[in-house]
Design an enzyme around this catalytic site. Structure first.
Site, PDB file in Angstrom:
ATOM      1  N   HIS A 179      -8.525 -77.749 -38.376  1.00 13.22           N
ATOM      2  CA  HIS A 179      -7.561 -76.647 -38.367  1.00 13.22           C
ATOM      3  C   HIS A 179      -7.806 -75.686 -39.538  1.00 13.22           C
ATOM      4  O   HIS A 179      -6.887 -75.287 -40.237  1.00 13.22           O
ATOM      5  CB  HIS A 179      -6.117 -77.155 -38.344  1.00 13.22           C
ATOM      6  N   HIS A 182       0.643 -77.284 -45.471  1.00 14.81           N
ATOM      7  CA  HIS A 182      -0.166 -77.018 -46.656  1.00 14.81           C
ATOM      8  C   HIS A 182       0.663 -76.264 -47.688  1.00 14.81           C
ATOM      9  O   HIS A 182       0.396 -75.107 -48.008  1.00 14.81           O
ATOM     10  CB  HIS A 182      -1.406 -76.208 -46.276  1.00 14.81           C
ATOM     11  N   HIS A 239     -14.497 -82.439 -45.976  1.00 17.24           N
ATOM     12  CA  HIS A 239     -14.415 -81.260 -46.836  1.00 17.24           C
ATOM     13  C   HIS A 239     -13.685 -81.610 -48.125  1.00 17.24           C
ATOM     14  O   HIS A 239     -12.821 -82.484 -48.138  1.00 17.24           O
ATOM     15  CB  HIS A 239     -13.748 -80.077 -46.139  1.00 17.24           C
ATOM     16  N   GLU A 277      -7.358 -85.999 -44.214  1.00 20.82           N
ATOM     17  CA  GLU A 277      -6.616 -85.475 -43.056  1.00 20.82           C
ATOM     18  C   GLU A 277      -6.989 -86.191 -41.765  1.00 20.82           C
ATOM     19  O   GLU A 277      -6.218 -86.205 -40.801  1.00 20.82           O
ATOM     20  CB  GLU A 277      -6.882 -83.979 -42.898  1.00 20.82           C
TER      21      GLU A 277
END
Length: 445
Positions: free
Chosen positions: A163, A210, A344, A391
């Site tokens: 996302h 976030h 990431h 995540e």
């Protein structure tokens, strides 16, 4: 079928608390019904609002989106009616305090007693439980064997996708055909066609906020959106130019009841904004639309501040979610989406870390060995996939909701895609179609 066995099938949620005489239990269903009524009561926690209400009760009530029955209950000082309309006594106490009523006055008014009579009863030891229990015949009837509903909701598939916020920005600024971005969006071309052909009634979308709806003043582990609508968050650049979300309060309330009874501690939220974690997957799968073509239930997982839930916990939650969906007695089709990742890292000297081999091994195991994959410790995610790679535990919720895990069904891989990079992130994407085991009449016993 025994009482316990019947409840374990998931085909009927146990709400026998509704049978207790003279009692209104405030559950998620009541909460949805009385949301604005209770929020009105909360508005009376300031002196200014209390003065405005007392100056013109009707005008103050008319400024709220209340049903006429709710307004009339308050104007009539009828607490029993207010609670039938979804009011909760702790919220209604704010209203009673505004009118100068004590708790004993309010309680007495609901019993048909004067304040003095109620006080005398309490001095005498309170109301006896004798004569105020559930009638045995009523309780036995509630637990009597009954056929499962003729129709119920089903999970039809799972979508897994990164996302990345930059993906949303590329779409919003019409950069999807640029050489840097075109390979990313080409990977979702099949997905959009599949989504059009397999459009569900509801998407249960697992994502992480976030630092948009939740900051460090409130850090819930699991958040279930039970509201009717959700606006798009402003993440610092202005809200994305995408539609707001239409929720499904009824199904969400049902899922809340089922998951919490299965010992998952949820935070239920009726109002919040949703950020790129939720809107980017919708944009990838539906494109540029004026309105999302189905309802969406947001489900936020804290993967920002440790401790974060384990992959095993998320996997078990997915299994419980499938049971919850299948116990909903309406013929809805539901997709479960797991979002976030892949590898990431956005901070520190290791920023920019990508691990192609680990990512693709994760995708392999997600399909073929999800139970084993769920046992990976947090350290593996952080070391191998980067600090933000954690995540990926959210994907295990969607995978756990598939019928091949413990429902006797099968899954079919319809699409798989992997690409590096999209801004700071590896992009992973997978579509699994769910094929529940066909139910044979009589086997539910």
């Amino acid at each position: 079928m025994t009482r316990t066995a019947r409840l374990e099938t998931g085909m009927a949620l146990d709400k026998t608390y509704k049978l207790v005489p003279g009692t209104t239990v405030f559950d998620a269903e009541q909460s949805a019904k009385g949301y604005h009524l209770n929020q009105f009561c909360m508005s009376l926690m300031t002196a200014e609002n209390r003065a405005s209400y007392l100056a013109d009760e009707r005008a103050y009530l008319d400024a709220w989106p209340l049903r006429e029955e709710q307004k009339q209950a308050l104007l009539d000082r009828d607490l029993n009616a207010a609670m039938r309309e979804g009011g909760n006594i702790y919220f209604l106490a704010k209203w009673g305090a505004t009118l100068g009523l004590s708790f004993q006055q309010m309680a007495g008014s609901m019993t048909g007693m004067t304040e003095q009579e109620y006080r005398d009863m309490m001095v005498g030891g309170g109301r006896s439980v004798e004569g105020n229990r559930i009638d045995h015949a009523v309780l036995e009837a509630a637990y009597a064997d009954s056929a499962p509903p003729a129709e119920h909701a089903v999970v039809t598939g799972a979508v897994f996708t990164s996302h990345v916020p930059a993906i949303g920005a590329a779409m919003d600024h019409h950069k999807t055909e640029e050489p840097y971005w075109k390979p990313v969006f080409d990977g979702y071309e099949y997905s959009r066609q599949w989504q059009r052909e397999n459009l569900p009634d509801v998407i249960f979308l697992v994502y992480n906020d976030h630092a948009s709806a939740f900051d460090l003043s409130l850090i819930p582990t699991f958040v279930l959106g039970t509201g009717a609508a959700y606006a798009t968050a402003d993440e610092g650049y202005g809200p994305r130019p995408v539609p707001g979300i239409e929720g499904d309060p009824d199904l969400a309330a049902h899922i809340a009841h089922s998951l919490i009874r299965d010992d998952f501690d949820l935070t239920l939220v009726n109002e919040m904004t949703v950020d790129h974690g939720l809107t980017v997957p919708l944009s990838l799968m539906f494109g540029d639309v004026e309105q999302w073509p189905c309802k969406v239930i947001p489900f936020h997982v804290n993967v920002v501040q440790y401790p974060v839930p384990s992959g095993a916990r998320c996997f078990e939650l997915g299994r419980a979610l499938r049971r919850a969906v299948e116990s909903y007695d309406r013929p809805l089709t539901v997709q479960v989406w797991g979002t976030g990742g892949m590898s990431h890292q956005l901070q520190g000297p290791r920023a920019g870390l990508i691990n192609r081999d680990w990512d693709n091994a994760f995708l392999d195991r997600l399909v073929d060995d999800p139970a084993g994959l769920a046992q990976l410790p947090h350290l593996d995610y952080v070391e191998q996939a980067g600090s933000e790679g954690i995540e990926l535990v959210m994907w295990l919720i969607a995978r756990g909701a598939m019928s091949d895990i413990d429902g006797g069904g099968t899954v079919e891989t319809k699409h798989r895609f992997y690409h590096v990079p999209a801004s700071n992130t590896a992009v992973g994407h997978l579509i699994l179609e769910n094929h529940p085991r066909a139910e044979t009449p009589g086997t539910e016993e």
